[in-house]
Motif scaffolding. Structure first.
Motif, PDB file in Angstrom:
ATOM      1  N   ASP A 124       0.795  -1.226   0.000  1.00  0.00           N
ATOM      2  CA  ASP A 124       0.000   0.000   0.000  1.00  0.00           C
ATOM      3  C   ASP A 124       0.827   1.277   0.000  1.00  0.00           C
ATOM      4  N   ILE A 167      -5.728   8.943  -1.440  1.00  0.00           N
ATOM      5  CA  ILE A 167      -4.648   7.959  -1.439  1.00  0.00           C
ATOM      6  C   ILE A 167      -4.605   7.286  -0.071  1.00  0.00           C
ATOM      7  N   ASP A 203      -7.590   1.156  -3.474  1.00  0.00           N
ATOM      8  CA  ASP A 203      -7.861   2.553  -3.822  1.00  0.00           C
ATOM      9  C   ASP A 203      -8.574   2.666  -5.177  1.00  0.00           C
ATOM     10  N   ARG A 246      -6.649   5.215   1.330  1.00  0.00           N
ATOM     11  CA  ARG A 246      -7.929   5.487   1.977  1.00  0.00           C
ATOM     12  C   ARG A 246      -8.254   4.496   3.093  1.00  0.00           C
ATOM     13  N   GLU A 294     -13.809   8.936   2.199  1.00  0.00           N
ATOM     14  CA  GLU A 294     -12.503   8.364   1.843  1.00  0.00           C
ATOM     15  C   GLU A 294     -11.543   9.470   1.443  1.00  0.00           C
TER      16      GLU A 294
END
Length: 460
Positions: free
Chosen positions: A125, A447, A388, A449, A444
């Motif tokens: 991530d 980036i 994302d 999120r 959200e």
């Protein structure tokens, strides 16, 4: 009679766990907007959110902290850590950072420019976040076999050399600042990469004039799997295997909160003095002076010892045996997961448990909430929320795998805790047909999120 296995350590200190009722958990997860990250730690019975910074340090590490040198510049703690980095990875240029994403930040600030392409075997991530934040493109080149959770092969996290070469052929090397090789491959289920694939990936990249970056959070676990699964390595020590692995790397980033077994810390290291001089200005800007870079002296000393201890076979063996125990119990109960059991976690196959739930209702997140409600166990979604939105179309990305990761902290839980986890998974699996709806997003961020996303149940 052959004696049973026993862990190569004894427990010196304990921490109480607060039990909770289902009614309490229902209230707490609702107040957390159905985001497991937003739960308070005391609301969690068994915490498998991450193995990052959550391990139990050794007596040697605690003792080393007392020798920490907190000098702003030139601290002796820095030089002790630098010496250990040199011994293990043979990287002469080294910058400490406060954790792995900070290492990515200082390195990518120096080498990435808008429009660049960064191939890799399933960027995790923060890696993907740093790449896409800079308007670059992270391209997944993991082998296709990783998407079949029930297929058992020894090295399921590998780079697909055909996919990678296609990208290297079709783009000028100036557009590819590096290729990222993640060991072990977290997104694909904590799956390792063989020495053969590491070597061949490096050779392919260097043939095209592109440097190789190793994302090294679980490098020691990867070395363990090479020792136990790859021909020719059974008689080599973990440290010898690590040295060979990094002979194929040009640079590395690491969140030392995993295989360094510390609560905070990381670093970036490299062979090139020229690159080091480019990167160090960003280290000073974002992290701190070159000889502490976001870490206290005591943390650097604890990390130096942790790297030394956790590159010994017995420590790794005890840790990976516990992950395998959870996998074996889930096999007994018929609960599907990414096979074979990974190095740091079991990744439950949420799609196979909840096949009738639409992807738009976030299958793995739904399963994670169910596990928390069942037994107060906190895992983390590795699926559509973590993936994302596409930065260009802004549409949700739906990966092939919807996984619920149960990450086992090092030296924290006993085998009885593992049995509770397995039983809770079995209970959910047995009532899986009663789970008919999932969740929708109400808030959200653009980036990463998954850390702060807010959800609500889908009403049907």
């Amino acid at each position: 009679m052959e004696l049973p296995y026993a862990e190569p350590y004894k427990i010196k200190m304990t921490e109480p766990i607060r039990p909770s009722t289902r009614a309490e958990r229902e209230q707490w997860i609702r107040e957390a907007k159905y985001n497991l990250f937003k739960l308070r730690s005391e609301q969690v019975t068994i915490d498998l959110l991450t193995d990052s910074g959550t391990g139990s340090m050794s007596d040697r590490q605690w003792a080393a902290m007392m020798t920490g040198d907190e000098s702003y510049a030139g601290a002796s703690s820095y030089f002790r850590l630098k010496e250990m980095v040199g011994k293990l990875f043979d990287m002469p240029y080294f910058l400490p950072t406060h954790q792995g994403r900070a290492a990515e930040n200082v390195l990518f600030s120096a080498i990435l420019k808008e429009g660049d392409i960064v191939p890799g075997n399933s960027h995790f991530d923060t890696t993907k976040g740093h790449i896409e934040f800079r308007r670059c493109h992270a391209v997944d080149c993991t082998i296709d076999a990783a998407a079949d959770t029930q297929l058992e092969i020894p090295f399921k996290g590998e780079m697909d050399l055909g996919k990678l070469e296609k990208i290297l052929k079709e783009n000028p090397k100036e557009k590819i600042p590096c290729v990222v090789l993640t060991i072990t491959n977290n997104t694909a289920g904590g799956q390792p990469v063989s020495m053969r694939n590491i070597r061949e990936t490096s050779e392919l990249c260097h043939r095209y004039g592109v440097p190789v970056l190793f994302d090294s959070a679980r490098f020691a676990e990867n070395a363990y799997f090479i020792k136990t699964r790859e021909e020719g390595y059974a008689d080599k020590s973990i440290k010898e295997i690590v040295r060979e692995i990094y002979s194929y790397a040009d640079m590395m980033t690491i969140s030392a909160k995993k295989d360094g077994v510390v609560n905070m810390g990381g670093f970036v290291a490299m062979h090139s003095e020229e690159l080091y001089r480019k990167v160090m200005q960003y280290s000073i800007m974002f992290e701190g002076y070159l000889t502490y870079g976001g870490m206290s002296g005591r943390d650097m000393d604890a990390l130096a010892v942790g790297l030394d201890e956790n590159t010994e076979f017995a420590q790794l063996d005890a840790r990976i045996r516990q992950v395998k125990l959870l996998g074996d119990l889930l096999d007994d109960y018929g609960v599907p997961y990414q096979r074979p059991a990974g190095g740091h976690a079991i990744f439950i196959d949420a799609k196979k448990i909840l096949p009738n739930l639409p992807k738009e209702e976030f299958i793995a997140q739904t399963l994670g909430i169910e596990l928390y409600l069942e037994a107060g166990i906190r895992g983390v979604e590795i699926g559509s929320i973590l993936a994302d939105r596409d930065p260009e179309t802004h549409e949700n990305r739906y990966p092939k795998l919807e996984l619920l990761r149960l990450a086992i902290p090092r030296r924290v839980y006993t085998d009885n805790h593992i049995r509770v986890i397995a039983a809770a998974c079995r209970n959910i699996y047995e009532r899986r047909e009663s789970i008919t709806s999932g969740y929708k997003i109400t808030f959200e961020t653009p980036i990463l999120r998954h850390f702060t996303v807010e959800l609500e149940p889908v009403k049907k």
